[in-house]
Design an enzyme around this catalytic site. Sequence first.
Site, PDB file in Angstrom:
ATOM      1  N   ASP A 126       0.825  -1.210   0.000  1.00  0.00           N
ATOM      2  CA  ASP A 126       0.000   0.000   0.000  1.00  0.00           C
ATOM      3  C   ASP A 126       0.857   1.258   0.000  1.00  0.00           C
ATOM      4  OD1 ASP A 126       0.985  -0.171   2.594  1.00  0.00           O
ATOM      5  OD2 ASP A 126      -0.957   0.028   3.581  1.00  0.00           O
ATOM      6  N   GLU A 127       2.160   1.121   0.244  1.00  0.00           N
ATOM      7  CA  GLU A 127       3.029   2.294   0.285  1.00  0.00           C
ATOM      8  C   GLU A 127       3.187   2.966  -1.071  1.00  0.00           C
ATOM      9  OE1 GLU A 127       6.556   2.231   2.726  1.00  0.00           O
ATOM     10  OE2 GLU A 127       5.883   0.409   3.732  1.00  0.00           O
TER      11      GLU A 127
END
Length: 339
Positions: A126-127
């Site tokens: 998700d980064e």
Amino acid sequence: MKVLVTGGAGFIGSNFCYYMLEKYPDYQLVCLDKLTYAGNLSTLSRALKNKRFTFEKGDIADKKFVDGLFTRHKFDYVINFAAESHVDRSIENPQVFLVTNIIGTQVLMDACRANGNIRFHQVSTDEVYGDLPLDRPDLLFTEQTPIHTSSPYSSSKAGADLLVQAYHRTFNLPVTISRCSNNYGPYHFPEKLIPLMISRALANQSLPVYGDGKNVRDWLYVDDHCSAVDLIVHQGTVGEVYNVGGHNEMTNLDIVKLILAQLNKPESLITFVSDRKGHDLRYAIDPSKIHAQLGWLPKIKFKDGIKMTIEWYLNNKKWWQEIISGAYKNYYDTMYKNK
């Protein structure tokens, strides 16, 4: 079916190997890992006793090695967990992240293309979406959220994701991508937040917390992540991205305090240190797509998962103490060098 799991000696990859061996008794697994500092062959000690499991030491960015591996094994699925993944290390040495995370992904996909367009799954993070403001709890990352990276690590993962999508469009390679929130559970390398705090608290050492500790992460128990990847690989729509998250948002400081409470250690062990460069404020995943399309939901609630994780570290001190001491690096030589 024969499945290649890259990065299988790492945290999530090893848990996935155990998950697949248990769920699919007719599957053969080949685990490829370079055994860098975060790759620990002793993590796979139980799997190595299984006749359906094969370990191969090598680098996913080594084209000659990877091509030879694909020639020896006729894979049905390739699942790429292999990655340099620690943000702090990416700030110190970005180049190794670009080589492993981007070039390595390219080499694997080229091998998939050359061997019959093998089904390829990219495990992402998700980064790649950057971060969200702390004062907008209504905002969540969806699959349509623009990529907006903050570190060399997340940039390298975003670059790999874009390359995977390009290979699907240009070469019609059957691919999927999963972007998951922070994982926790057994075999988590001790440099990461939760195992680091557990190990240091047990030793009555200071617990370093970046900044004011208010940065928020969405936590998912590793087995839930494994089940999501399994579903995506077998039932997901080719070409699609799936977000995987647990709706378990916690500040870093709250995580540390929870661990101290579970271990009956004082909060006076907490030490606030200078914040990480470019430190993301908040991650929060919207997993509604994978739920709607594949029926996936996390099974482990955080309050249960963190207790299970702490208990695992209490019961497996030898595993992480050898990592901290560096002794685990001798395991490969002991197992393989003279054989």
